[in-house]
Structures are given as structure tokens and as C-alpha cells.
Motif scaffolding. Structure first.
Motif, PDB file in Angstrom:
ATOM      1  N   ALA A   1       0.811  -1.213   0.000  1.00  0.00           N
ATOM      2  CA  ALA A   1       0.000   0.000   0.000  1.00  0.00           C
ATOM      3  C   ALA A   1       0.844   1.262   0.000  1.00  0.00           C
ATOM      4  N   GLN A   2       1.970   1.244   0.720  1.00  0.00           N
ATOM      5  CA  GLN A   2       2.779   2.458   0.838  1.00  0.00           C
ATOM      6  C   GLN A   2       3.417   2.885  -0.477  1.00  0.00           C
ATOM      7  N   ARG A   3       3.490   1.971  -1.450  1.00  0.00           N
ATOM      8  CA  ARG A   3       4.034   2.331  -2.755  1.00  0.00           C
ATOM      9  C   ARG A   3       3.137   3.324  -3.496  1.00  0.00           C
ATOM     10  N   LEU A   4       1.829   3.247  -3.263  1.00  0.00           N
ATOM     11  CA  LEU A   4       0.883   4.118  -3.953  1.00  0.00           C
ATOM     12  C   LEU A   4       0.307   5.199  -3.049  1.00  0.00           C
ATOM     13  N   PHE A   5       0.273   4.947  -1.747  1.00  0.00           N
ATOM     14  CA  PHE A   5      -0.450   5.823  -0.821  1.00  0.00           C
ATOM     15  C   PHE A   5       0.444   6.128   0.373  1.00  0.00           C
ATOM     16  N   ASN A   6       0.839   7.391   0.490  1.00  0.00           N
ATOM     17  CA  ASN A   6       1.720   7.817   1.569  1.00  0.00           C
ATOM     18  C   ASN A   6       1.549   9.317   1.767  1.00  0.00           C
ATOM     19  N   PRO A   7       2.243   9.924   2.719  1.00  0.00           N
ATOM     20  CA  PRO A   7       2.052  11.362   2.958  1.00  0.00           C
ATOM     21  C   PRO A   7       2.378  12.256   1.773  1.00  0.00           C
ATOM     22  N   ASN A   8       3.024  11.728   0.747  1.00  0.00           N
ATOM     23  CA  ASN A   8       3.304  12.513  -0.464  1.00  0.00           C
ATOM     24  C   ASN A   8       2.225  12.327  -1.527  1.00  0.00           C
ATOM     25  N   THR A   9       1.102  11.729  -1.145  1.00  0.00           N
ATOM     26  CA  THR A   9      -0.009  11.461  -2.061  1.00  0.00           C
ATOM     27  C   THR A   9      -1.235  12.241  -1.624  1.00  0.00           C
ATOM     28  N   ASN A  10      -1.949  12.814  -2.584  1.00  0.00           N
ATOM     29  CA  ASN A  10      -3.235  13.441  -2.291  1.00  0.00           C
ATOM     30  C   ASN A  10      -4.367  12.479  -2.643  1.00  0.00           C
ATOM     31  N   LEU A  11      -5.437  12.549  -1.876  1.00  0.00           N
ATOM     32  CA  LEU A  11      -6.581  11.651  -2.033  1.00  0.00           C
ATOM     33  C   LEU A  11      -7.829  12.477  -2.334  1.00  0.00           C
ATOM     34  N   TYR A  12      -8.599  12.048  -3.333  1.00  0.00           N
ATOM     35  CA  TYR A  12      -9.789  12.785  -3.754  1.00  0.00           C
ATOM     36  C   TYR A  12     -11.005  11.859  -3.848  1.00  0.00           C
ATOM     37  N   PHE A  13     -12.166  12.415  -3.539  1.00  0.00           N
ATOM     38  CA  PHE A  13     -13.429  11.700  -3.737  1.00  0.00           C
ATOM     39  C   PHE A  13     -13.925  11.997  -5.146  1.00  0.00           C
ATOM     40  N   ALA A  14     -14.308  10.945  -5.897  1.00  0.00           N
ATOM     41  CA  ALA A  14     -14.689  11.132  -7.297  1.00  0.00           C
ATOM     42  C   ALA A  14     -16.117  10.715  -7.612  1.00  0.00           C
ATOM     43  N   ASP A  15     -16.655   9.681  -6.933  1.00  0.00           N
ATOM     44  CA  ASP A  15     -17.986   9.223  -7.337  1.00  0.00           C
ATOM     45  C   ASP A  15     -18.556   8.251  -6.312  1.00  0.00           C
ATOM     46  N   PHE A  16     -19.868   8.065  -6.405  1.00  0.00           N
ATOM     47  CA  PHE A  16     -20.609   7.146  -5.544  1.00  0.00           C
ATOM     48  C   PHE A  16     -21.792   6.640  -6.358  1.00  0.00           C
ATOM     49  N   TYR A  17     -21.879   5.321  -6.554  1.00  0.00           N
ATOM     50  CA  TYR A  17     -22.945   4.811  -7.419  1.00  0.00           C
ATOM     51  C   TYR A  17     -23.237   3.346  -7.129  1.00  0.00           C
ATOM     52  N   CYS A  18     -24.351   2.874  -7.687  1.00  0.00           N
ATOM     53  CA  CYS A  18     -24.683   1.455  -7.656  1.00  0.00           C
ATOM     54  C   CYS A  18     -25.225   1.055  -9.018  1.00  0.00           C
ATOM     55  N   MET A  19     -25.305  -0.248  -9.247  1.00  0.00           N
ATOM     56  CA  MET A  19     -25.781  -0.766 -10.536  1.00  0.00           C
ATOM     57  C   MET A  19     -27.007  -1.645 -10.300  1.00  0.00           C
ATOM     58  N   TYR A  20     -28.060  -1.050  -9.746  1.00  0.00           N
ATOM     59  CA  TYR A  20     -29.303  -1.781  -9.489  1.00  0.00           C
ATOM     60  C   TYR A  20     -29.063  -2.943  -8.523  1.00  0.00           C
ATOM     61  N   THR A  21     -28.143  -2.740  -7.577  1.00  0.00           N
ATOM     62  CA  THR A  21     -27.829  -3.782  -6.598  1.00  0.00           C
ATOM     63  C   THR A  21     -27.841  -3.173  -5.205  1.00  0.00           C
ATOM     64  N   ALA A  22     -27.717  -4.031  -4.190  1.00  0.00           N
ATOM     65  CA  ALA A  22     -27.740  -3.556  -2.809  1.00  0.00           C
ATOM     66  C   ALA A  22     -26.407  -2.953  -2.394  1.00  0.00           C
ATOM     67  N   TYR A  23     -25.313  -3.319  -3.054  1.00  0.00           N
ATOM     68  CA  TYR A  23     -24.014  -2.789  -2.661  1.00  0.00           C
ATOM     69  C   TYR A  23     -23.645  -1.589  -3.533  1.00  0.00           C
ATOM     70  N   HIS A  24     -22.813  -0.715  -2.974  1.00  0.00           N
ATOM     71  CA  HIS A  24     -22.462   0.540  -3.623  1.00  0.00           C
ATOM     72  C   HIS A  24     -20.950   0.651  -3.825  1.00  0.00           C
ATOM     73  N   TYR A  25     -20.595   1.426  -4.841  1.00  0.00           N
ATOM     74  CA  TYR A  25     -19.199   1.664  -5.182  1.00  0.00           C
ATOM     75  C   TYR A  25     -18.825   3.104  -4.868  1.00  0.00           C
ATOM     76  N   VAL A  26     -17.637   3.286  -4.319  1.00  0.00           N
ATOM     77  CA  VAL A  26     -17.060   4.608  -4.104  1.00  0.00           C
ATOM     78  C   VAL A  26     -15.784   4.691  -4.931  1.00  0.00           C
ATOM     79  N   VAL A  27     -15.681   5.727  -5.755  1.00  0.00           N
ATOM     80  CA  VAL A  27     -14.492   5.925  -6.588  1.00  0.00           C
ATOM     81  C   VAL A  27     -13.619   7.005  -5.950  1.00  0.00           C
TER      82      VAL A  27
END
Length: 317
Positions: free
Chosen positions: A197-223
Motif C-alpha cells: 500500500a505504501q508504494r501508492l499511498f503515503n504522505p506525499n499522495t493526495n486523495l480525492y473523492f470522485a464518485d458514488f454509485y450502484c448498478m441496481y444492486t444492494a451494494y455501492h461503489y465509491v471511486v
């Protein structure tokens, strides 16, 4: 000056929660004189109605095919300018109009809805990417062993400003509750690349919220988007997406605990993480998973359920 003829055969279809498709026919002679198209969208017919007048510049247009007399918005993605204008990319037999990308305040509303169902945070240690064997063979033989960012498809919310605009590599990080390990099933292929995980995500990385959706199902996706600070992906996201505190948010965190980086993901959402930079296969491990390939769970160009009250927002349209 001679007036333009009235458009005919007006059709509105493909209506979703935040977009629709509109087409019409015009006299061929009028097309040569058109400079701009205006469409008023009225939510209700009274003095308090929400009106959206979209001005469309014909820059980049070419003549329609012989025998065709169509005009209007072309293509599935309009380019929204800072001044609110939309550029038309060219002529085609199909004409479309979309009400445009979500603004940051709309994405903030979507983020709040996603936070309500995120659930408790579970520890994880690797990001992983599932693909077919042929994909990784191509990366090794033709890409110098480096996975390169590709253009995001149109999956998820119609208003997501990342669709067809942001380049990145999709990773997952969800783990099974009982094992704490990535699931052995996958909708994208039986080969899995795992990277610490630290190879992609560390204090030198910024994190952004992009999307929230479902595909006619009970579970949801967060991008979510992971972008190294100062990178082109970071600059793209900074103008368009809500930024998250990497150590304190409801979806994906990176915290220093007892001198080490500790990672957690939301339990009750399926996270799709876009990393905006190339990734060398030598930084991780590639292997074959033992589970099934669940094609029904694929989100490639997946369409959002416009009727779901959990993951849709009202944007005054």
C-alpha cells in the motif's frame, strides 16, 4: 436577415437522474448559417423555475455528411469551459446534449451520502489489480514492464468529471472480513498484481473523492483518486474533486501508528481506487487467484441506477 427555420422531429430520450439525450432535424441550408445553439431547461413553469441556458460554440464543427440535415450537440461528452460554455466537437448522425459535469458542491453532496453507508474501517496492506493473463503479457512485452494510465470510461454517475477525462490505473483494496485478505474471486481476470500500500499511498499522495454509485444492486461503489502531489493527475483533481484528509476520512486512510504507516478501508463500500501515475510491475507481485471470475460484478462502462435514493443527488435539473 432571413430567419432560421424551426427545428423539427425533436426527441428527448435516454433520460437519467442527471442527463438526457436530445436530437432534432434542421433544413440543410440553415446548418451553414448556425453559429450557436441555445437550450433552456425549465424545471417548472413559474417565476421560481430553475433555468439553464447553455450556449454552444460551433468551434471545430465540420459539414454534416451528404444528405444529412441534423444539427445540435454531438458526442457523448461535452467539454465544459470555465465560462459555462460547451464546445461542439463535430457533426454526426447522432446528436446528444448533457447537462454537464458535477461541480465540487455537487460532489460534496455525493460524498456526504457515501459517508452515511461507509461502515467501520478495516485494516489492509496491499492494493491489487485483477486482469487477464494477456494484459500482463502485453505490459511486459510492449510497455517495458510498466502499467500505464488509461482514460477512465463512462461508468458511474453521468456527472462525474473524471469520465472520459482522467487518466489512471484502477486498483482495489477491499478485504474479506473473515480473513483480512483480498477476495479470491474477481470480475476482471484470474491474474492479480499486488503492491504494498505504501508504494501508492503515503504522505506525499493526495486523495480525492470522485464518485458514488450502484448498478441496481444492494451494494455501492465509491471511486477515489490517488495522485502524487504536484503530478498532472493531482492538478486535474484539485480543480474538480473534493480533497480528503488522508489520515481522517470515511473511505481510505493512511495513518502513522507507533512509527509505521497503517492503512484502513471502509467495510461497507466497494472502493475503486484510481492511481494517476504509471506503475512498474517490479514493485509488486503477480500471481493467479484461485477463485471464480464473476463477470456480473464488472463495472466497465456500468450505468448508475437513476432511481436509487441512496446514491443519487438533486442538482436542480
Amino acid at each position: 436577415m432571413e430567419l432560421l427555420s424551426t427545428p423539427k422531429n425533436i426527441e428527448i430520450n435516454n433520460i437519467t437522474c442527471d442527463s438526457f439525450r436530445i436530437s432534432w432535424a434542421m433544413e440543410k441550408g440553415d446548418l451553414e448559417r448556425v453559429t450557436h445553439y441555445f437550450i433552456d431547461l425549465n424545471k417548472k413553469e413559474n417565476k421560481n423555475s430553475n433555468k439553464f441556458k447553455h450556449r454552444v460554440s460551433p468551434g471545430g464543427m465540420r459539414d454534416p455528411p451528404p444528405g444529412e440535415g441534423r444539427g445540435g450537440f454531438v458526442g457523448g461528452k461535452q467539454v465544459k469551459q470555465r465560462d459555462g460554455e460547451y464546445l461542439v466537437s463535430g457533426w454526426s448522425e447522432t446528436v446528444e446534449f448533457c447537462t454537464g459535469d458535477y461541480a465540487k458542491e455537487h460532489l460534496a453532496q455525493l460524498q456526504e451520502k457515501a459517508e452515511l453507508i461507509a461502515g467501520r474501517m478495516l485494516r489492509f496492506s496491499v492494493f491489487y489489480r485483477n486482469q487477464h493473463k494477456e494484459y500482463f503479457q502485453h505490459v511486459r512485452m510492449h510497455c517495458g514492464n510498466v502499467m500505464k494510465p488509461s482514460l477512465k470510461d463512462n461508468s458511474g454517475s453521468h456527472g462525474s468529471p473524471t469520465s472520459g477525462m482522467l487518466h489512471g490505473i484502477f486498483f482495489s483494496c477491499n478485504t474479506e472480513f473473515n480473513t483480512g485478505q483480498p477476495p479470491q474471486d474477481s470480475p476482471y481476470g484470474r491474474y492479480r498484481f499486488q503492491i504494498p500500500a505504501q508504494r501508492l499511498f503515503n504522505p506525499n499522495t493526495n486523495l480525492y473523492f470522485a464518485d458514488f454509485y450502484c448498478m441496481y444492486t444492494a451494494y455501492h461503489y465509491v471511486v477515489l483518486v490517488l495522485a502524487p502531489k504536484g503530478s498532472s493527475g493531482d492538478l486535474f483533481c484539485r480543480e474538480r474533486l473534493p480533497q480528503l484528509d488522508i489520515s481522517s476520512n470515511k473511505f481510505l486512510t493512511c495513518c502513522v501508528e507507533e512509527g509505521e504507516l497503517v492503512y484502513r478501508h471502509a467495510q461497507d463500500s466497494i472502493l475503486e481506487v484510481i492511481y494517476t501515475e504509471p506503475v512498474d510491475l517490479s514493485l509488486g507481485v503477480l500471481g493467479e487467484i484461485s477463485g471464480h471470475q464473476l463477470m456480473s460484478l464488472s463495472t466497465a462502462n456500468a450505468k448508475k441506477d437513476p432511481s436509487c435514493k441512496t446514491c443519487n443527488i438533486s442538482v436542480g435539473r
